[in-house]
Design a protein around this motif. Structure first.
Motif, PDB file in Angstrom:
ATOM      1  N   GLY A  59       0.629  -1.021  -0.111  1.00 47.48           N
ATOM      2  CA  GLY A  59       0.128   0.041   0.122  1.00 47.48           C
ATOM      3  C   GLY A  59       1.077   1.432  -0.161  1.00 47.48           C
ATOM      4  N   ASN A  60       2.170   1.005  -0.424  1.00 50.84           N
ATOM      5  CA  ASN A  60       3.064   1.944  -0.086  1.00 50.84           C
ATOM      6  C   ASN A  60       2.900   3.602  -1.750  1.00 50.84           C
ATOM      7  N   TYR A  61       2.809   2.477  -2.525  1.00 50.28           N
ATOM      8  CA  TYR A  61       2.805   2.614  -4.005  1.00 50.28           C
ATOM      9  C   TYR A  61       1.206   2.708  -4.726  1.00 50.28           C
ATOM     10  N   LEU A  62       0.788   3.516  -5.063  1.00 46.81           N
ATOM     11  CA  LEU A  62      -0.691   2.866  -5.118  1.00 46.81           C
ATOM     12  C   LEU A  62      -0.602   2.496  -6.971  1.00 46.81           C
ATOM     13  N   ALA A  63      -1.339   1.623  -6.851  1.00 43.95           N
ATOM     14  CA  ALA A  63      -1.641   1.362  -8.112  1.00 43.95           C
ATOM     15  C   ALA A  63      -2.939   2.056  -8.435  1.00 43.95           C
ATOM     16  N   ILE A  68      -5.110  -5.292  -5.519  1.00 42.94           N
ATOM     17  CA  ILE A  68      -4.741  -6.298  -4.835  1.00 42.94           C
ATOM     18  C   ILE A  68      -5.607  -6.380  -3.867  1.00 42.94           C
ATOM     19  N   TRP A  69      -5.416  -7.615  -3.269  1.00 46.46           N
ATOM     20  CA  TRP A  69      -5.964  -8.127  -1.730  1.00 46.46           C
ATOM     21  C   TRP A  69      -4.964  -7.912  -1.016  1.00 46.46           C
ATOM     22  N   VAL A  70      -5.045  -8.393  -0.088  1.00 48.40           N
ATOM     23  CA  VAL A  70      -4.365  -8.917   1.302  1.00 48.40           C
ATOM     24  C   VAL A  70      -5.248  -9.227   2.071  1.00 48.40           C
ATOM     25  N   GLY A  71      -5.793 -10.438   2.070  1.00 47.53           N
ATOM     26  CA  GLY A  71      -6.577 -11.294   2.426  1.00 47.53           C
ATOM     27  C   GLY A  71      -7.828 -10.755   2.449  1.00 47.53           C
ATOM     28  N   ASP A  72      -9.196 -10.016   2.977  1.00 53.15           N
ATOM     29  CA  ASP A  72     -10.278  -9.586   2.327  1.00 53.15           C
ATOM     30  C   ASP A  72     -10.766  -7.687   2.768  1.00 53.15           C
ATOM     31  N   VAL A  73      -9.429  -7.166   2.286  1.00 52.41           N
ATOM     32  CA  VAL A  73      -9.223  -6.232   2.703  1.00 52.41           C
ATOM     33  C   VAL A  73      -8.383  -6.044   0.768  1.00 52.41           C
ATOM     34  N   CYS A  74      -8.983  -4.698   0.330  1.00 52.66           N
ATOM     35  CA  CYS A  74      -8.727  -4.636  -1.559  1.00 52.66           C
ATOM     36  C   CYS A  74      -7.599  -3.291  -1.111  1.00 52.66           C
ATOM     37  N   LEU A  75      -6.319  -3.560  -1.357  1.00 51.43           N
ATOM     38  CA  LEU A  75      -5.550  -2.081  -1.289  1.00 51.43           C
ATOM     39  C   LEU A  75      -5.755  -1.234  -1.413  1.00 51.43           C
ATOM     40  N   ASN A  76      -5.953  -1.135  -3.055  1.00 52.59           N
ATOM     41  CA  ASN A  76      -6.367   0.631  -3.726  1.00 52.59           C
ATOM     42  C   ASN A  76      -7.738   0.990  -3.534  1.00 52.59           C
TER      43      ASN A  76
END
Lengths: 225, 256
Positions: A59-63, A68-76
């Motif tokens: 989550g340091n760079y924005l797609a 982008i999923w980590v577990g059930d969280v969509c980072l973007n």
């Protein structure tokens, strides 16, 4: 707890507004999946975007596009608050550079992720010293700030910080880069233990023997372009 | 979880000039938000509007107060506002002289706040003042000295103790490490980080120092000419800035 790391059709470009507005496309179709108990190495020539993939996964760079999923969280799509909670509980990152508040003792730097999770200070410090001892950081250095440490020592402090909590998803950027044989072996066994407890691990390993030993798969980042 | 602060449409003009325009954001309990931008960008105007030091021309500031529930800070009477400022809000000024009573002892500066919330027992007040001086690393034997006899770093730590002794929910800070030596800055930053975590404070910190905001804030607003031009997770905005102004700001930092 276990979780997956997934990237679906991720694109990323950098627009440099103050350098003539040039746009540099770094990847146009990044796809990967790391499941529990897997350790996947990102490979590819320097400049292919390995670090960009790692930073996007944190989550340091924005797609720009894709998911982008980590577990059930969509980072973007997540709010800063959700990403911070994810980083506290689920998503660990061992970077190549140590970034800490100056003048804070090494044991406190290492214990911090556990304190942030609400673990008792005594217990957090006990775990911190256990890791520092395991990673052969001399005890006389523990009360000092790691900012004055050698490169290899700083890296081991970073590793201790990254392994103090059993993160379900772990990102490792060159975890063995500047280590001697003995410490390298300690770090590789930490990685194996994490993998065997079911962590999903994505890493950059230039050390090929290390890759052979701990990784379950490889992804060539130059295919993402 | 409900936001502790819901800000919408805050606008403040100075005659024809815009101080800040149409600023909206939510702040959640335990969150630290940084506001960065060059001087004249409107960051202090915004902070002063939020903290009640300036009256905005338009907008709403909903605060989830312990005592009253959700209320609009701009609708409160002067009296209600003062009570809230004493108990649930705090303001750490860049210049400790603006936040301290320079003619009163260190212990008195801290104790006065406790008396302001109704405490009357001298022994208890002095005991709490002592424990706070210890927390901010001011030696106990300086309790009867006046802040004017303190160094700048000590004055700033005393101001923090004075502000936090009543356990506020939301703290506003204007360049809290501003006029300090770098060596003193680091210690103060560590102190603030620890207090924020232990007390579960929410905070809004205005600074032009990107290194300070990186270490202290969970998320940031980047302001230019009174507008928010970019916002998000602190490390994301600083490491992958999208707006031309943010890119310029990040690229202009000298490497030590």
């Amino acid at each position: 707890m276990t979780a997956c790391l997934e990237m679906n059709a991720v694109t990323k470009a950098f627009t440099l507004h103050n350098q003539g507005g040039v746009t540099i496309s770094v990847m146009s179709n990044a796809n990967l999946r790391v499941g529990p108990g897997e350790c996947v190495a990102l490979v590819g020539p320097s400049g292919a975007g390995k670090s960009t993939v790692m930073r996007m996964a944190y989550g340091n760079y924005l797609a720009d596009d894709g998911e982008i999923w980590v577990g059930d969280v969509c980072l973007n799509r997540a709010s800063p608050r959700e990403i911070l909670m994810l980083r506290r509980q689920t998503l660990g990152y061992v970077s190549q550079f140590l970034r800490v508040v100056p003048r804070v003792a090494t044991t406190d730097v290492v214990a911090e992720p556990l304190l942030a999770l609400g673990v008792e200070p005594r217990q957090a410090h006990a775990r911190a010293t256990e890791l520092l001892r395991m990673l052969n950081i001399p005890e006389r250095l523990w009360p000092l700030s790691p900012m004055t440490f050698s490169g290899g020592e700083q890296q081991r402090v970073n590793i201790a910080r990254g392994f103090i909590h059993a993160y379900p998803v772990l990102l490792l950027d060159e975890p063995t880069a500047s280590l001697d044989a003995e410490n390298r072996a300690v770090v590789l066994s930490l990685i194996e233990q994490a993998r065997d407890r079911g962590a999903a691990i994505l890493g950059i390993f230039h050390d090929e023997a290390a890759r052979q030993q701990v990784c379950t798969g490889e992804i060539d980042v130059s295919e993402f372009l | 979880m409900n936001p502790i602060l819901e800000v919408s449409g805050i606008t403040r003009r100075y005659g024809d000039r815009i101080g800040c325009a149409d600023i909206s954001f939510d702040l959640y309990p335990g969150e630290v938000m940084g506001i960065v931008g060059e001087s004249g960008s409107g960051k202090s105007t915004l902070l002063n509007c939020l903290a009640g030091e300036l009256i905005p021309d338009a907008g709403r500031i909903l605060f989830d107060s312990r005592a009253e529930g959700v209320c609009d800070l701009l609708d409160l009477s002067e009296m209600q506002r003062r009570v809230l400022s004493r108990i649930e809000l705090a303001f750490v000024h860049q210049n400790p002289r603006d936040g301290l009573r320079m003619g009163v002892s260190a212990g008195g500066n801290v104790g006065e706040r406790l008396m302001g919330v109704g405490q009357r027992h001298y022994g208890n007040i002095r005991e709490q003042a002592l424990s706070w001086l210890e927390r901010v690393e001011i030696p106990a034997d300086r309790i009867d000295d006046r802040p004017s006899q303190f160094s700048g770093g000590m004055q700033q730590r005393l101001q923090i103790a004075r502000n936090l002794v009543t356990s506020p929910r939301l703290v506003f800070m204007d360049e809290p490490t501003g006029g300090l030596d770098v060596s003193v800055q680091a210690r103060l930053l560590d102190l603030l980080r620890g207090l924020v975590r232990e007390m579960g404070l929410s905070a809004i910190v205005v600074t032009h120092d990107l290194a300070v905001v990186r270490l202290l804030a969970d998320r940031i607003l980047v302001m230019k000419s009174g507008q928010v031009v970019e916002s998000g997770l602190t490390d994301q905005v600083l490491d992958d800035p999208h707006h031309p102004y943010t890119q310029l700001l990040v690229a202009s930092v000298l490497q030590a």
